[in-house]
Design a protein around this motif. Structure first.
Motif, mmCIF file in Angstrom:
data_model
loop_
_atom_site.group_PDB
_atom_site.id
_atom_site.type_symbol
_atom_site.label_atom_id
_atom_site.label_comp_id
_atom_site.label_asym_id
_atom_site.label_seq_id
_atom_site.Cartn_x
_atom_site.Cartn_y
_atom_site.Cartn_z
ATOM 1 N N GLN A 102 52.007 28.011 21.519
ATOM 2 C CA GLN A 102 52.687 27.834 22.804
ATOM 3 C C GLN A 102 53.867 26.877 22.666
ATOM 4 O O GLN A 102 54.946 27.131 23.206
ATOM 5 N N VAL A 103 53.669 25.778 21.947
ATOM 6 C CA VAL A 103 54.746 24.807 21.750
ATOM 7 C C VAL A 103 55.888 25.451 20.960
ATOM 8 O O VAL A 103 57.062 25.243 21.275
ATOM 9 N N ARG A 104 55.556 26.251 19.958
ATOM 10 C CA ARG A 104 56.584 26.947 19.178
ATOM 11 C C ARG A 104 57.362 27.908 20.079
ATOM 12 O O ARG A 104 58.586 28.012 19.985
ATOM 13 N N LEU A 153 60.135 33.477 31.733
ATOM 14 C CA LEU A 153 58.945 33.930 32.473
ATOM 15 C C LEU A 153 57.805 34.258 31.517
ATOM 16 O O LEU A 153 56.637 33.975 31.806
ATOM 17 N N ASN A 154 58.142 34.825 30.379
ATOM 18 C CA ASN A 154 57.124 35.172 29.387
ATOM 19 C C ASN A 154 56.544 33.919 28.723
ATOM 20 O O ASN A 154 55.326 33.774 28.602
ATOM 21 N N VAL A 155 57.412 33.000 28.316
ATOM 22 C CA VAL A 155 56.956 31.791 27.620
ATOM 23 C C VAL A 155 56.091 30.917 28.522
ATOM 24 O O VAL A 155 55.053 30.407 28.100
ATOM 25 N N PHE A 156 56.523 30.742 29.763
ATOM 26 C CA PHE A 156 55.794 29.867 30.671
ATOM 27 C C PHE A 156 54.716 30.610 31.462
ATOM 28 O O PHE A 156 54.107 30.051 32.365
ATOM 29 N N GLU A 157 54.498 31.876 31.102
ATOM 30 C CA GLU A 157 53.416 32.704 31.645
ATOM 31 C C GLU A 157 53.397 32.697 33.171
ATOM 32 O O GLU A 157 52.356 32.505 33.794
ATOM 33 N N VAL A 158 54.579 32.911 33.760
ATOM 34 C CA VAL A 158 54.683 32.948 35.216
ATOM 35 C C VAL A 158 53.999 34.196 35.759
ATOM 36 O O VAL A 158 53.210 34.129 36.697
ATOM 37 N N PHE A 159 54.315 35.328 35.159
ATOM 38 C CA PHE A 159 53.676 36.582 35.541
ATOM 39 C C PHE A 159 52.887 37.084 34.345
ATOM 40 O O PHE A 159 53.414 37.188 33.252
#
Length: 179
Positions: A102-104, A153-159
């Motif tokens: 996740q950090v990467r 949106l993908n990285v921060f898992e918004v949807f």
């Protein structure tokens, strides 16, 4: 032996971060190139000389950096050895692996943002210096901006359209049974 190079890279990264070293500092201490350190941390297979240099700098046995994908190394009727404990301690827990990934991903997104701002700024400078009557730099800004927003949106898992629940449903659908 079949080594899991992705986990080896995560172990090297974990040991480096525990000591507060940058990739450049680790490269200098080991005598390896920065590019080699980056490749190892990304999961490419390191050579024996590279592993020996890393083990010496981290002051750990070579076996701690080599993680076998077919664990455990002892049979069911034998007692675990000290080497097994070292290998287990060197490995990353699934939670640590997930957090490091996740950090990467977040780091990759921030890098993407910086590139976006720099290149779009450069395009506006070029646009305004060559043809100030028509602002064409809005178009690449808009197109790339949509991609950047999707990346965020993908990285921060918004949807979570394609999250774990979707994956599970697809696997069950293709297997024809529940997991």
């Amino acid at each position: 032996m079949n080594f899991d190079t992705r986990e080896e890279g995560m172990i090297v990264r974990k040991l480096r971060l525990q000591r507060g070293w940058s990739q450049e500092q680790l490269a200098q201490l080991t005598g390896l190139s920065v590019r080699t350190i980056q490749r190892i941390e990304r999961g490419q297979s390191p050579g024996l000389e590279s592993l020996n240099a890393l083990a010496a700098v981290f002051e750990v046995p070579l076996s701690q950096l080599q993680t076998e994908s077919d664990m455990p190394t002892h049979t069911s009727d034998s007692q675990p050895t000290a080497d097994d404990a070292v290998s287990r301690d060197a490995g990353l827990s699934p939670q640590e692996q997930q957090v490091m990934e996740q950090v990467r991903d977040i780091k990759g997104f921030y890098s993407h943002c910086i590139k976006y701002v720099l290149i779009i700024s450069l395009l506006f400078v070029i646009n305004l210096s060559t043809s100030p009557g028509y602002i064409w730099a809005w178009w690449p800004m808009l197109g790339w901006g949509v991609g950047l927003a999707c990346h965020g949106l993908n990285v921060f898992e918004v949807f979570q359209f394609f999250g774990p629940a979707w994956e599970k449903r697809q696997i069950e659908k293709r297997l024809g049974r529940k997991l």
